[in-house]
Design a protein around this motif. Structure first.
Motif, PDB file in Angstrom:
ATOM      1  N   LEU A 130      19.456   0.201   9.235  1.00  0.00           N
ATOM      2  CA  LEU A 130      18.854   1.359   8.701  1.00  0.00           C
ATOM      3  C   LEU A 130      17.360   1.767   9.679  1.00  0.00           C
ATOM      4  N   ASP A 131      17.156   3.032   9.408  1.00  0.00           N
ATOM      5  CA  ASP A 131      15.943   3.376  10.090  1.00  0.00           C
ATOM      6  C   ASP A 131      14.900   3.729   8.945  1.00  0.00           C
ATOM      7  N   ASP A 132      13.789   3.083   8.834  1.00  0.00           N
ATOM      8  CA  ASP A 132      12.730   3.429   7.866  1.00  0.00           C
ATOM      9  C   ASP A 132      11.433   2.850   8.450  1.00  0.00           C
ATOM     10  N   ALA A 133      10.835   3.704   9.193  1.00  0.00           N
ATOM     11  CA  ALA A 133       9.465   3.504   9.852  1.00  0.00           C
ATOM     12  C   ALA A 133       8.523   2.911   9.050  1.00  0.00           C
ATOM     13  N   GLN A 134       8.439   2.949   7.946  1.00  0.00           N
ATOM     14  CA  GLN A 134       7.189   2.222   6.866  1.00  0.00           C
ATOM     15  C   GLN A 134       7.799   0.815   6.514  1.00  0.00           C
ATOM     16  N   GLN A 135       9.025   0.473   6.445  1.00  0.00           N
ATOM     17  CA  GLN A 135       9.302  -0.739   6.328  1.00  0.00           C
ATOM     18  C   GLN A 135       9.201  -1.606   7.240  1.00  0.00           C
ATOM     19  N   ALA A 136       9.667  -0.882   8.761  1.00  0.00           N
ATOM     20  CA  ALA A 136       9.719  -1.679   9.932  1.00  0.00           C
ATOM     21  C   ALA A 136       8.150  -1.902  10.288  1.00  0.00           C
ATOM     22  N   GLN A 137       7.033  -1.131   9.884  1.00  0.00           N
ATOM     23  CA  GLN A 137       5.761  -1.513  10.156  1.00  0.00           C
ATOM     24  C   GLN A 137       5.489  -2.542   9.243  1.00  0.00           C
ATOM     25  N   ARG A 138       5.502  -2.619   8.041  1.00  0.00           N
ATOM     26  CA  ARG A 138       5.379  -3.761   7.290  1.00  0.00           C
ATOM     27  C   ARG A 138       5.850  -5.055   7.867  1.00  0.00           C
ATOM     28  N   PHE A 139       7.127  -4.807   8.262  1.00  0.00           N
ATOM     29  CA  PHE A 139       7.642  -6.081   8.919  1.00  0.00           C
ATOM     30  C   PHE A 139       6.943  -6.722  10.027  1.00  0.00           C
ATOM     31  N   ARG A 140       6.628  -5.806  10.980  1.00  0.00           N
ATOM     32  CA  ARG A 140       5.847  -6.002  12.095  1.00  0.00           C
ATOM     33  C   ARG A 140       4.349  -6.578  11.812  1.00  0.00           C
ATOM     34  N   GLN A 141       3.738  -5.960  10.969  1.00  0.00           N
ATOM     35  CA  GLN A 141       2.473  -6.493  10.337  1.00  0.00           C
ATOM     36  C   GLN A 141       2.821  -7.995   9.709  1.00  0.00           C
ATOM     37  N   LEU A 142       3.659  -8.128   8.940  1.00  0.00           N
ATOM     38  CA  LEU A 142       3.874  -9.382   8.345  1.00  0.00           C
ATOM     39  C   LEU A 142       4.216 -10.509   9.192  1.00  0.00           C
ATOM     40  N   SER A 143       4.999 -10.195  10.333  1.00  0.00           N
ATOM     41  CA  SER A 143       5.255 -11.003  11.458  1.00  0.00           C
ATOM     42  C   SER A 143       4.090 -11.556  12.369  1.00  0.00           C
ATOM     43  N   GLN A 144       3.149 -10.779  12.392  1.00  0.00           N
ATOM     44  CA  GLN A 144       1.965 -11.176  12.938  1.00  0.00           C
ATOM     45  C   GLN A 144       0.864 -11.818  12.465  1.00  0.00           C
ATOM     46  N   LEU A 145       1.027 -11.869  11.128  1.00  0.00           N
ATOM     47  CA  LEU A 145       0.173 -12.516  10.291  1.00  0.00           C
ATOM     48  C   LEU A 145       0.115 -14.085  10.492  1.00  0.00           C
ATOM     49  N   ASP A 146      -1.028 -14.990  10.275  1.00  0.00           N
ATOM     50  CA  ASP A 146      -0.967 -16.398  10.123  1.00  0.00           C
ATOM     51  C   ASP A 146      -0.657 -16.733   8.852  1.00  0.00           C
ATOM     52  N   TRP A 147       0.560 -17.211   8.468  1.00  0.00           N
ATOM     53  CA  TRP A 147       0.814 -17.449   7.008  1.00  0.00           C
ATOM     54  C   TRP A 147       0.338 -18.846   6.614  1.00  0.00           C
TER      55      TRP A 147
END
Length: 291
Positions: A130-147
């Motif tokens: 699926l294409d969903d720019a808002q969700q993709a941006q959230r995923f990219r932010q999430l993947s870059q954080l130090d959990w």
């Protein structure tokens, strides 16, 4: 056993000799995240008990589902794998993807609070590439954080909840051909929700809640679980913890005062429950917000 060890999609990838787990974390609230790399692989998912949202971070142009070989992935493409679905995947080339795993209990809580609907009425629709720019941006932010860093873990949890809420609003529909039996009537369900919200600072018994619906405790507990997707004590605890999060972020109340305002017997009981749910103490949570 940890939450991640019980997730079938996570374990399927973990068993693959070609997949590599780059990092993972339990984010609390029945949510967990992972970033994977994989290459030249084939994976099958057979009726997992949890929902999975995924996003391709890199690669994917050689990835497809066996039954749809002409539909390929790409960076920022999203997939939605509902609980109970079945899918078979072929990965050609190299990919990196982020996963968010969602327990059915958390899905039920979100359905009740966000949509005011019975979870059993609803289904998360399966989606591939699926294409969903808002969700993709959230995923990219999430993947870059130090959990593992408290402040960034708090932001990670917030992003994860944003992903879940967006999916509920955009990818959830009513189950076709559904005929509901049992459960609480809509008026009863609303009355119980409102009563709980108004009395979170008080000790609430199953008998009190059952009396709102003129039902026996046994019958009420069964009907409540049908309508809310989880038992009364689990729902009550989730609402108390949610109220605690709100007070920790929006007030200067001492931790002991927050414990009493949310119906916990003591500050230590509050701290233990909060840590079990969010992998952080209330003090750490507030400190992360301050930072």
């Amino acid at each position: 056993m940890s939450q991640l060890e019980q997730l079938q999609v996570f374990q399927s990838l973990h068993r693959s000799p070609n997949a590599r787990l780059q990092r993972s974390a339990e984010l609390g609230d029945g949510l967990a995240a992972a970033v994977w790399s994989n290459r030249h692989d084939a994976r099958d998912y057979q009726a997992p008990s949890h929902h999975t949202l995924s996003c391709y971070l890199t690669g994917g142009t050689g990835t497809f589902r066996r039954e749809s070989p002409h539909s390929k992935g790409a960076p920022d493409k999203l997939c939605i794998l509902p609980a109970g679905h079945q899918s078979a995947w072929v990965i050609n080339g190299e990919i990196q993807l982020a996963h968010l795993y969602i327990s059915q209990e958390q899905f039920a809580l979100a359905a009740v609070s966000l949509l005011d609907r019975e979870p059993r009425e609803l289904e998360l629709r399966e989606g591939t590439f699926l294409d969903d720019a808002q969700q993709a941006q959230r995923f990219r932010q999430l993947s870059q954080l130090d959990w593992n860093e408290p402040a960034e873990r708090l932001l990670s949890s917030s992003l994860a909840h944003g992903l879940v809420s967006h999916a509920l609003l955009s990818q959830v529909g009513r189950r076709e051909g559904l005929r509901l039996t049992g459960g609480l009537a809509p008026l009863q369900r609303r009355r119980v929700r409102e009563f709980i919200d108004a009395h979170l600072d008080q000790p609430l018994s199953l008998g009190q809640l059952a009396s709102l619906c003129a039902l026996s405790e046994y019958h009420f507990a069964r009907m409540f679980q049908l309508s809310f997707g989880l038992p009364p004590h689990r729902y009550l605890l989730a609402q108390r913890l949610l109220r605690a999060q709100q007070l920790l972020s929006g007030s200067a109340l001492a931790l002991g005062e927050i414990a009493l305002a949310c119906g916990f017997a003591s500050a230590s009981h509050f701290s233990n429950r909060f840590r079990q749910a969010f992998s952080a103490t209330p003090g750490q949570y507030r400190a992360a917000l301050t930072d």
